[in-house]
Enzyme design. Structure first.
Site, PDB file in Angstrom:
ATOM      1  N   SER A   1       5.098  -0.363  -0.879  1.00  0.00           N
ATOM      2  CA  SER A   1       3.916  -0.946   0.134  1.00  0.00           C
ATOM      3  C   SER A   1       2.666  -0.754  -0.505  1.00  0.00           C
ATOM      4  CB  SER A   1       3.901  -0.800   1.298  1.00  0.00           C
ATOM      5  OG  SER A   1       3.012  -0.166   2.211  1.00  0.00           O
ATOM      6  N   LYS A   2       1.221  -1.837  -0.161  1.00  0.00           N
ATOM      7  CA  LYS A   2       0.520  -1.489  -0.345  1.00  0.00           C
ATOM      8  C   LYS A   2      -0.269   0.182  -0.204  1.00  0.00           C
ATOM      9  CE  LYS A   2      -1.645  -5.913  -1.617  1.00  0.00           C
ATOM     10  NZ  LYS A   2      -1.164  -7.250  -1.048  1.00  0.00           N
ATOM     11  N   ARG A   3       0.437   0.619   0.381  1.00  0.00           N
ATOM     12  CA  ARG A   3      -0.267   2.446   0.822  1.00  0.00           C
ATOM     13  C   ARG A   3       0.707   2.673   0.067  1.00  0.00           C
ATOM     14  NH1 ARG A   3       3.185   4.331   4.036  1.00  0.00           N
ATOM     15  NH2 ARG A   3       4.952   2.763   4.539  1.00  0.00           N
ATOM     16  N   HIS A   4       1.397   2.803  -0.932  1.00  0.00           N
ATOM     17  CA  HIS A   4       1.751   4.045  -2.163  1.00  0.00           C
ATOM     18  C   HIS A   4       1.013   3.471  -2.908  1.00  0.00           C
ATOM     19  CE1 HIS A   4       5.618   2.897   0.437  1.00  0.00           C
ATOM     20  NE2 HIS A   4       5.163   4.924  -0.019  1.00  0.00           N
ATOM     21  N   GLY A   5       0.500   2.488  -2.789  1.00  0.00           N
ATOM     22  CA  GLY A   5      -1.102   2.424  -4.444  1.00  0.00           C
ATOM     23  C   GLY A   5      -1.393   1.005  -4.781  1.00  0.00           C
TER      24      GLY A   5
END
Ligand code: GLU
Length: 486
Positions: free
Chosen positions: A241-245
């Site tokens: 997800s966006k949390r990972h970049g």
């Protein structure tokens, strides 16, 4: 073989979608089949033209060309409705006049596992004729598929034999009371209409597959082959997800990842060629890809590896191709005015290509090259304070004398790597100073930094004139050390 990629235009092309598209594209190209692009835009509220455009751009950038489409799911709504009505006419679907909230509440109150059980009981009690009359009178109702007893099974290309007991599958709504077809019906209707032979998609769709097979069977349509590819996780084992970049393909394009490298990297997310190969170009991937080696377990999205992979492609790319990309990145970084106003070799020149060749072997991205090229392209490199502190500041007078002596020795002969090196070493020996003590301060003078490619390469790529200018500049600065020591 006819395969498809049917993105929902509710977001940009993300790496998971791109990987699914790539697998389908590879299957089509390998088999000489057809790759169909269909935009699943029936969720009007969340779909947008902007997202459709971004998805098409992302696919073009990756080199995933499609043979048919893009078609739009919304164009098929009449056909979807007709399919639903046919199921009703054949007694394979029934009308459900219940209010969904009321149906749910009563099912809960009566301890009925699923509301559709109740909906079916009501439909049976009502009878087809009475239901028809109420529909005729304009009473709103949904259509539900009457799931037959038995089991639904298929041989999945990735997971092997899959079985679902039909008792666990609800009588799914196929047409809502507002007349809009439900997703699973639209997909089946479109896949059948487009004569899709193989459905390869993420395994988040595994639970849709038995419902879709039931619909194919009810409609008397040939059931395609299914393959469900594994999810992509972030390095922490959680769903990517966006949390990972960055998760959008376009973000990687903007970061200077090359499409060839991205394609190669995506292909290895959940698939391997069965041997040690990692760097595999487009044609090699087409020749090697097959569903047999798609793994069941999730794949991990490792940006380190993507960087490494990209570095392989950057290093192998001829400067004539890489040069324009570097120029574009310099422009994107707003550096073009500063850079091209100097006497540095302009874009497209042999000197510029030599610089790109020199830098590309240590770069991971085109951006890296642009950043590293900057000091070579400006009139005067910016001094890195840490480099100055380490190699100039301790004894500026001695550094200055040695720099002057070193450069005099370098100037006295041919401007070519081996000859320059021989003269620098000879000078060092004559002075009783190790080559490193001469090279480090010289590097700061030439590049402003403590790190660069080999110093003799740097001298050659800068050329005699520009190297002299930089050394003279450094001598001036070293003569007034207060300026940089303050
Ligand atoms: N529109 C669906 C999605 O984006 C496609 C599902 C399918 O491949 O059947 O997930």
């Amino acid at each position: 073989m006819r395969v498809r990629f049917p993105p929902s235009p509710t977001g940009y092309l993300h790496v998971g979608g791109a990987r699914t598209a790539l697998f389908n594209w590879l299957l089509a190209r390998r088999s000489g089949g057809t790759f169909v692009l269909r935009i699943e835009d029936t969720d009007r509220a969340r779909s947008s033209e902007e997202h459709t455009r971004a998805i098409l751009d992302g696919m073009r950038w990756l080199g995933l060309d499609w043979d048919e489409g893009p078609t739009f799911q919304s164009d098929g709504v009449e056909r979807h409705r007709a399919d639903a009505r046919r199921l009703l006419a054949e007694g394979k679907a029934y009308r459900d006049f219940s209010d969904p909230a009321e149906l749910r509440a009563e099912a809960v109150a009566r301890g009925i596992g699923h509301p559709s059980t109740l909906a079916r009981a009501r439909a049976d009690a009502l009878g087809v004729d009475e239901a028809g009359r109420r529909a005729e009178a304009g009473e709103p109702h949904a259509l539900r598929l009457r799931v037959p007893p038995g089991e639904t099974a298929w041989d999945d290309l990735v997971h092997g034999r899959m079985r679902f007991d039909n008792a666990d599958i609800d009588d799914l709504v196929i047409l809502r009371s507002d007349g809009s077809p439900i997703y699973n019906l639209a997909v089946v209707s479109d896949d059948a209409f487009q004569a899709i032979t193989h459905v390869v998609r993420g395994d988040d769709h595994l639970s849709n597959t038995p419902k879709q097979i039931l619909l194919y069977e009810a409609l008397g349509l040939p059931v395609p082959v299914f393959g469900h590819v594994p999810m992509i996780l972030g390095p922490d084992g959680k769903r990517l997800s966006k949390r990972h970049g960055a998760t959008a393909v376009a973000d990687y394009a903007a970061q200077g990842i090359l499409p060839e490298a991205m394609m190669n990297f995506l292909a290895l997310l959940g698939w391997n060629p069965g041997d040690e190969r990692e760097k595999m170009g487009r044609d090699e991937l087409i020749a090697s890809f097959g569903m047999e080696r798609v793994q069941k377990k999730s794949a991990v999205f490792d940006t380190e590896k993507l960087g490494w992979m990209n570095g392989q492609y950057v290093a192998a790319m001829p400067a004539s191709q890489l040069g324009p990309l570097v120029v574009a990145r310099l422009e994107a970084q707003g550096l073009e005015a500063e850079v091209w106003a100097s006497d540095a070799p302009g874009p497209g020149t042999a000197g510029f290509r030599a610089l790109v060749d020199l830098l590309k072997v240590r770069a991971r991205t085109v951006d890296d090259i642009a950043v590293q090229a900057h000091p070579y392209l400006v009139d005067r490199p910016t001094l890195d304070p840490a480099a100055v502190a380490k190699h100039w500041a301790k004894d500026p007078q001695t550094v200055r004398d040695r720099l002057q002596g070193t450069f005099a020795a370098l100037e006295d002969g041919e401007w070519e790597i081996d000859a320059l090196e021989a003269r620098l070493r000879a000078y060092g020996e004559a002075e009783g100073v190790g080559a490193g003590r001469l090279i480090h301060p010289l590097r700061v003078a030439l590049t402003g930094s403590a790190r660069s490619p080999g110093i003799f390469d740097v001298l050659v790529v800068l050329g005699r004139e520009r190297s002299r200018g930089r050394v003279l500049d450094a001598l001036d600065r070293l003569a007034a050390p207060d300026v940089f020591l303050s």
